[in-house]
Design a protein around this motif. Structure first.
Motif, mmCIF file in Angstrom:
data_model
loop_
_atom_site.group_PDB
_atom_site.id
_atom_site.type_symbol
_atom_site.label_atom_id
_atom_site.label_comp_id
_atom_site.label_asym_id
_atom_site.label_seq_id
_atom_site.Cartn_x
_atom_site.Cartn_y
_atom_site.Cartn_z
ATOM 1 N N ARG A 93 0.831 -1.199 0.000
ATOM 2 C CA ARG A 93 0.000 0.000 0.000
ATOM 3 C C ARG A 93 0.868 1.253 0.000
ATOM 4 N N MET A 96 1.636 6.754 3.572
ATOM 5 C CA MET A 96 0.756 7.893 3.768
ATOM 6 C C MET A 96 1.407 9.223 3.424
ATOM 7 N N THR A 97 2.712 9.344 3.687
ATOM 8 C CA THR A 97 3.383 10.623 3.451
ATOM 9 C C THR A 97 3.860 10.798 2.015
ATOM 10 N N ASP A 122 6.601 11.323 9.935
ATOM 11 C CA ASP A 122 6.478 9.867 9.825
ATOM 12 C C ASP A 122 7.711 9.246 10.482
#
Length: 347
Positions: A93, A96-97, A122
């Motif tokens: 996946r 996020m950052t 992060d």
């Protein structure tokens, strides 16, 4: 991106069976100007690919070509369908950052402090970035890099882009258990070497070297993803089994580029990444502007040579890549120095 998805649909049409598909090549040279396309497709690249898979899978050549039973095609068909539908259970996946980082790195107004703050938000990425920044491939000078701000300052914008790319992908390619430890380690070393070679070649041609570095890591990430997905499918069969080197080799060689495209799509990477992958998979005759192809050929040859595996003669490499001999020697020296330094660091 209609072109990408129309290609995707055509490539994985339900009417096309796995057995009928030609195996996409990993090493797709087009030859220097003056060489015909057919002359560039010489057996030496096929041999180099074979030597690479023997090394990655730690298997002799005979094990890669061993005949499969009738169930192998069903397994490969299941894997093909999961790639087509983008339903791979093992697909990494997107971090996020990553969107914030890519926007910041592409914005000329982004300053060092802002970039450092995004990375520091992060903690896992921060740890990975410092580890990668101090690795032989990226480290500059004798003093270690001790902070994110220091890494951004010492490595510069292009340097930190590449470190971020490697730091994002490194955890995804870490071995989960002892059974995949050797494969994961070798794939990571191979991916970094090819990415570095592609970066150096693209810099010679005044192209976006960071784009080619990150794109150069995607085939390696596709290998670890495919191997894990194949194992998952085999273990869920009515009579669970471990995939053989031959079956693994078929899965990697057939679906490497398609899986790299799925990864780029899953991570919402810009169209340039899809274009560079397509360019490398399907080069046009007399194409002279594909640094990724040249980087993979050079990187594969050098990592095998350093591991004392069968590889490719230097004169054959020079026939396939679009690099003057003196520049090839320089690139090769940089790559070899980083490989040797990495080996000493692991010792």
């Amino acid at each position: 991106m209609p072109g990408l998805f129309s290609w995707f649909t055509a490539k994985f049409s339900p009417r096309t069976s796995v057995a009928a598909q030609p195996s996409p090549r990993l090493l797709n040279p087009t030859g220097r100007p003056g060489l015909t396309y057919e002359a560039a497709q010489q057996p030496s690249t096929l041999e180099l690919e074979k030597h690479l898979f023997c090394w990655l899978l730690d298997a002799p050549p005979a094990a890669l070509t061993r005949e499969q039973d009738s169930g192998a095609q069903s397994i490969l068909h299941t894997l093909e369908q999961r790639i087509h539908r983008q339903t791979l259970d093992e697909l990494p996946r997107r971090p996020m950052t990553l969107p914030m980082l890519t926007r910041a790195l592409s914005d000329e107004k982004t300053d060092r402090k802002e970039l450092a703050e995004i990375i520091l938000s992060d903690p896992a990425l921060t740890d990975q970035l410092l580890h990668v920044a101090n690795s032989p491939l990226f480290r500059t000078g004798d003093k270690p890099i001790e902070s994110v701000d220091q890494a951004v300052f010492r490595l510069g914008l292009n340097g930190i882009r590449n470190v971020i790319s490697a730091a994002v992908m490194r955890p995804m390619m870490a071995a989960r258990n002892s059974r995949e430890a050797l494969f994961a380690q070798r794939v990571w070393r191979w991916g970094l070497t090819c990415a570095k070679a592609a970066e150096l070649v693209s810099a010679l041609r005044e192209k976006d070297s960071s784009l080619y570095f990150m794109t150069g890591l995607l085939p390696a990430l596709s290998y670890i993803t495919l191997r894990r997905e194949l194992q998952r499918i085999c273990r869920s069969a009515p009579q669970p089994f471990e995939p053989s080197p031959s079956l693994t080799h078929q899965a990697l060689s057939r679906f490497q580029w398609a899986t790299a495209q799925v990864l780029a799509n899953e991570w919402n990477l810009e169209p340039e990444y899809h274009a560079r992958l397509m360019e490398a998979e399907r080069p046009t005759p007399n194409q002279t502007h594909a640094p990724l192809n040249d980087g993979i050929i050079i990187g594969t040859r050098e990592i095998l040579r350093h591991a004392h595996q069968k590889n490719m003669a230097e004169e054959d490499v020079l026939k396939l890549v679009h690099i003057p001999p003196d520049q090839f020697v320089r690139i090769r020296r940089i790559i070899l120095d980083s490989i040797e330094a990495g080996s000493k660091a692991r010792a």
